[in-house]
Design an enzyme around this catalytic site. Sequence first.
Site, mmCIF file in Angstrom:
data_model
loop_
_atom_site.group_PDB
_atom_site.id
_atom_site.type_symbol
_atom_site.label_atom_id
_atom_site.label_comp_id
_atom_site.label_asym_id
_atom_site.label_seq_id
_atom_site.Cartn_x
_atom_site.Cartn_y
_atom_site.Cartn_z
ATOM 1 N N HIS A 24 0.862 -1.187 0.000
ATOM 2 C CA HIS A 24 0.000 0.000 0.000
ATOM 3 C C HIS A 24 0.894 1.231 0.000
ATOM 4 O O HIS A 24 1.303 1.725 1.053
ATOM 5 C CB HIS A 24 -0.914 -0.033 1.231
ATOM 6 C CG HIS A 24 -1.945 1.055 1.270
ATOM 7 N ND1 HIS A 24 -3.162 0.891 1.906
ATOM 8 C CD2 HIS A 24 -1.963 2.311 0.781
ATOM 9 C CE1 HIS A 24 -3.873 2.000 1.801
ATOM 10 N NE2 HIS A 24 -3.148 2.886 1.126
ATOM 11 N N HIS A 204 -9.522 1.072 -1.296
ATOM 12 C CA HIS A 204 -9.508 1.714 0.014
ATOM 13 C C HIS A 204 -10.924 1.613 0.569
ATOM 14 O O HIS A 204 -11.894 2.015 -0.086
ATOM 15 C CB HIS A 204 -9.141 3.194 -0.125
ATOM 16 C CG HIS A 204 -7.699 3.453 -0.408
ATOM 17 N ND1 HIS A 204 -7.009 2.834 -1.422
ATOM 18 C CD2 HIS A 204 -6.815 4.299 0.197
ATOM 19 C CE1 HIS A 204 -5.752 3.288 -1.423
ATOM 20 N NE2 HIS A 204 -5.612 4.165 -0.459
ATOM 21 N N GLU A 207 -11.358 3.312 5.976
ATOM 22 C CA GLU A 207 -10.368 4.242 6.561
ATOM 23 C C GLU A 207 -11.163 5.330 7.286
ATOM 24 O O GLU A 207 -11.169 5.404 8.508
ATOM 25 C CB GLU A 207 -9.478 4.844 5.480
ATOM 26 C CG GLU A 207 -8.459 5.834 6.017
ATOM 27 C CD GLU A 207 -7.657 6.534 4.913
ATOM 28 O OE1 GLU A 207 -6.622 7.127 5.247
ATOM 29 O OE2 GLU A 207 -8.063 6.499 3.730
ATOM 30 N N ASP A 285 1.855 4.013 2.859
ATOM 31 C CA ASP A 285 0.819 4.834 2.233
ATOM 32 C C ASP A 285 1.413 6.011 1.466
ATOM 33 O O ASP A 285 1.660 5.910 0.265
ATOM 34 C CB ASP A 285 -0.184 5.287 3.289
ATOM 35 C CG ASP A 285 -1.512 5.743 2.703
ATOM 36 O OD1 ASP A 285 -1.664 5.739 1.473
ATOM 37 O OD2 ASP A 285 -2.422 6.091 3.493
ATOM 38 N N ASP A 286 1.615 7.142 2.124
ATOM 39 C CA ASP A 286 2.179 8.357 1.505
ATOM 40 C C ASP A 286 3.323 8.835 2.393
ATOM 41 O O ASP A 286 3.186 9.804 3.155
ATOM 42 C CB ASP A 286 1.106 9.443 1.395
ATOM 43 C CG ASP A 286 -0.076 9.014 0.545
ATOM 44 O OD1 ASP A 286 -0.027 9.213 -0.678
ATOM 45 O OD2 ASP A 286 -1.044 8.467 1.114
#
Length: 341
Positions: A24, A204, A207, A285-286
């Site tokens: 991810h 996704h 979340e 993720d980021d």
Amino acid sequence: MHEGFASREERAALIAELPKAELHLQIEGSLEPALMFELAQRNRVAIPFASVEEVRAAYAFSNLQDFLDIYYQGMGVLHREQDFHDLTAAYLAHAHADNVRHVEIFFDPQGHTARGVAFGTVVAGITRALDDAEASYGMTSKLIMCFLRHLSEDEAEATLDAALPYLDRIAGVGLDSSEVGHPPAKFERVFARAKRLGLKTVAHAGEEGPPEYVREALDLLKVDRIDHGNRSLEDPALVARLAAEGMTLTVCPLSNLKLCVVDDIAAHPLKTMLDAGLKATVNSDDPSYFGGYVGANYQAVADALDLSRDELVTLARNSFTGSFLSDADKAKHMTAIDACA
């Protein structure tokens, strides 16, 4: 300190030693401020920050949408094939340093084609860096094309049309961006088409959106993997189903903290997931926006939740068994993990 570790350093050594897969990772979310400035200068793009420090100061988010606003702004510096190569290569160097052996990375083509960047330019730059990493590091990869859920399903269909010439390099499709108000059901037809094309599917869900979004991703999109999935824990029947089906959840601890999905890393549900028999994994993720690549995510939850040696090994194993690698390749990675365990 949990039995089995004499010190934090011993735990950190195991985390470093364990082979890992990352499942991810938004490649655009690995754009570090220094590279953002470099690319803005290269491409003569104006950005509303005078320094790297100003960019970092802007990375104070109260929710997903706050993050997405600056995420799309940062994306605007990416124009040429070399830009996408440099972005991807920088992430892969971080992943290699964290002993990541396999990556399955997301990209958001609609964030680029809407700015006039050709689909092929994006794919060519990313895949050249992935090929370089395999040659240099022995790191394998899969590329997953995400649809932006705040846009329409017709626009997702057009993006899938644009991807058709590149399906030899695209392993799957995903669903990301603003979750609340954009349920998986909105994309049922385009996901069915992707399945018919032989693509893997992820989404996704859970979340910020409710457990029902996770159910829709399973039942309507027929996903092979759930990205995030935290709010599944609110629904005991859903938890039991996910455990029984062996559904992989690609959990992103530091992302959850930065976006206020959890108030404190010590309150993160990862250990609860493992205790419930869920096939959780750890991912970044980021990472440039959320303060840590995959190794930092492992370390953060391992320390805060006092994870045991067995739990850390399970997370590493889950990262490979939940991947889209062949069974033979998964078995090789299991052998390497067993050597550390």
